[in-house]
Design a protein around this motif. Structure first.
Motif, PDB file in Angstrom:
ATOM      1  N   GLY A  51       0.818  -1.210   0.000  1.00 41.24           N
ATOM      2  CA  GLY A  51       0.000   0.000   0.000  1.00 41.24           C
ATOM      3  C   GLY A  51       0.848   1.254   0.000  1.00 41.24           C
ATOM      4  N   LEU A  52       1.889   1.272   0.825  1.00 41.67           N
ATOM      5  CA  LEU A  52       2.772   2.436   0.879  1.00 41.67           C
ATOM      6  C   LEU A  52       3.541   2.617  -0.428  1.00 41.67           C
ATOM      7  CD1 LEU A  52       4.111   2.153   4.537  1.00 41.67           C
ATOM      8  CD2 LEU A  52       2.367   3.727   3.642  1.00 41.67           C
ATOM      9  N   LEU A  53       3.984   1.515  -1.039  1.00 40.47           N
ATOM     10  CA  LEU A  53       4.687   1.616  -2.327  1.00 40.47           C
ATOM     11  C   LEU A  53       3.778   2.168  -3.425  1.00 40.47           C
ATOM     12  CD1 LEU A  53       6.780  -1.695  -2.341  1.00 40.47           C
ATOM     13  CD2 LEU A  53       7.654   0.651  -2.225  1.00 40.47           C
ATOM     14  N   PHE A  54       2.536   1.716  -3.446  1.00 41.83           N
ATOM     15  CA  PHE A  54       1.593   2.254  -4.433  1.00 41.83           C
ATOM     16  C   PHE A  54       1.373   3.750  -4.203  1.00 41.83           C
ATOM     17  CE2 PHE A  54       0.063  -2.171  -5.231  1.00 41.83           C
ATOM     18  CZ  PHE A  54       0.215  -2.167  -6.610  1.00 41.83           C
ATOM     19  N   LEU A  55       1.195   4.151  -2.939  1.00 46.97           N
ATOM     20  CA  LEU A  55       0.987   5.569  -2.649  1.00 46.97           C
ATOM     21  C   LEU A  55       2.217   6.406  -3.011  1.00 46.97           C
ATOM     22  CD1 LEU A  55      -0.955   5.410   0.735  1.00 46.97           C
ATOM     23  CD2 LEU A  55      -1.869   5.990  -1.525  1.00 46.97           C
ATOM     24  N   LEU A  56       3.404   5.874  -2.736  1.00 46.97           N
ATOM     25  CA  LEU A  56       4.635   6.595  -3.072  1.00 46.97           C
ATOM     26  C   LEU A  56       4.835   6.737  -4.583  1.00 46.97           C
ATOM     27  CD1 LEU A  56       7.096   5.148  -0.407  1.00 46.97           C
ATOM     28  CD2 LEU A  56       6.213   7.492  -0.544  1.00 46.97           C
ATOM     29  N   SER A  57       4.246   5.850  -5.356  1.00 48.80           N
ATOM     30  CA  SER A  57       4.416   5.889  -6.810  1.00 48.80           C
ATOM     31  C   SER A  57       3.450   6.860  -7.496  1.00 48.80           C
ATOM     32  CB  SER A  57       4.235   4.487  -7.402  1.00 48.80           C
ATOM     33  OG  SER A  57       2.872   4.101  -7.335  1.00 48.80           O
ATOM     34  N   LEU A  58       2.495   7.406  -6.765  1.00 48.26           N
ATOM     35  CA  LEU A  58       1.470   8.254  -7.378  1.00 48.26           C
ATOM     36  C   LEU A  58       2.029   9.503  -8.072  1.00 48.26           C
ATOM     37  CD1 LEU A  58      -1.429   7.958  -4.793  1.00 48.26           C
ATOM     38  CD2 LEU A  58      -1.127   6.731  -6.957  1.00 48.26           C
ATOM     39  N   PRO A  59       2.995  10.215  -7.492  1.00 45.86           N
ATOM     40  CA  PRO A  59       3.532  11.380  -8.217  1.00 45.86           C
ATOM     41  C   PRO A  59       4.160  10.998  -9.565  1.00 45.86           C
ATOM     42  CG  PRO A  59       4.143  11.512  -5.905  1.00 45.86           C
ATOM     43  CD  PRO A  59       3.542  10.141  -6.128  1.00 45.86           C
ATOM     44  N   ALA A  60       4.875   9.894  -9.610  1.00 46.62           N
ATOM     45  CA  ALA A  60       5.483   9.458 -10.874  1.00 46.62           C
ATOM     46  C   ALA A  60       4.410   9.036 -11.869  1.00 46.62           C
ATOM     47  CB  ALA A  60       6.452   8.303 -10.626  1.00 46.62           C
ATOM     48  N   LEU A  61       3.360   8.402 -11.372  1.00 46.71           N
ATOM     49  CA  LEU A  61       2.257   7.989 -12.246  1.00 46.71           C
ATOM     50  C   LEU A  61       1.587   9.214 -12.852  1.00 46.71           C
ATOM     51  CD1 LEU A  61       0.524   5.631 -13.289  1.00 46.71           C
ATOM     52  CD2 LEU A  61      -0.887   5.891 -11.249  1.00 46.71           C
TER      53      LEU A  61
END
Length: 126
Positions: A51-61
């Motif tokens: 969950g934290l990895l997905f949230l951390l990837s949001l700016p790059a997405l």
């Protein structure tokens, strides 16, 4: 995000042998994190990390869509964020029972979060 996606596939395969009677074909993944599961701690830590990895990837997405389709980028970010919160983080903190017979507040939150998260993840893929 690629690490989180790989974890979504690999961790259940790695944990299942340690849960006697667990079957990928017949049992929901959430059972691995249920009360009384021998792999509960590992599964829930994995859900927290994913969950934290997905949230951390949001700016790059969002950055990948920003120039060409900012509206689509926002929609994709919202879908992935709901998946990270509902299907990963809620699942980590609100466990289900081993069967659907026992309904608790935690299992209801888990179920609603998982369904919403996976439904919006499908929309993000489209």
């Amino acid at each position: 995000m690629l690490t989180a996606i790989a974890d979504e596939i690999l961790i259940p395969l790695l944990l299942a042998p340690f849960y006697k009677g667990y079957s990928h074909a017949n049992t929901a993944l959430s059972v691995l994190g249920s009360v009384g599961s021998p792999v509960r701690l590992a599964y829930n830590l994995w859900m927290l990390a994913a969950g934290l990895l997905f949230l951390l990837s949001l700016p790059a997405l969002y950055g990948a869509f920003q120039v060409a389709a900012p509206g689509l980028g926002i929609a994709c970010v919202v879908c992935v964020a709901v998946f990270a919160l509902g299907a990963c983080l809620f699942s980590c903190f609100f466990s289900t029972g081993k069967t659907k017979d026992t309904v608790t507040t935690a299992s209801t939150i888990h179920g609603i979060g998982s369904v919403m998260g996976f439904m919006l993840l499908v929309l993000a893929l489209l």
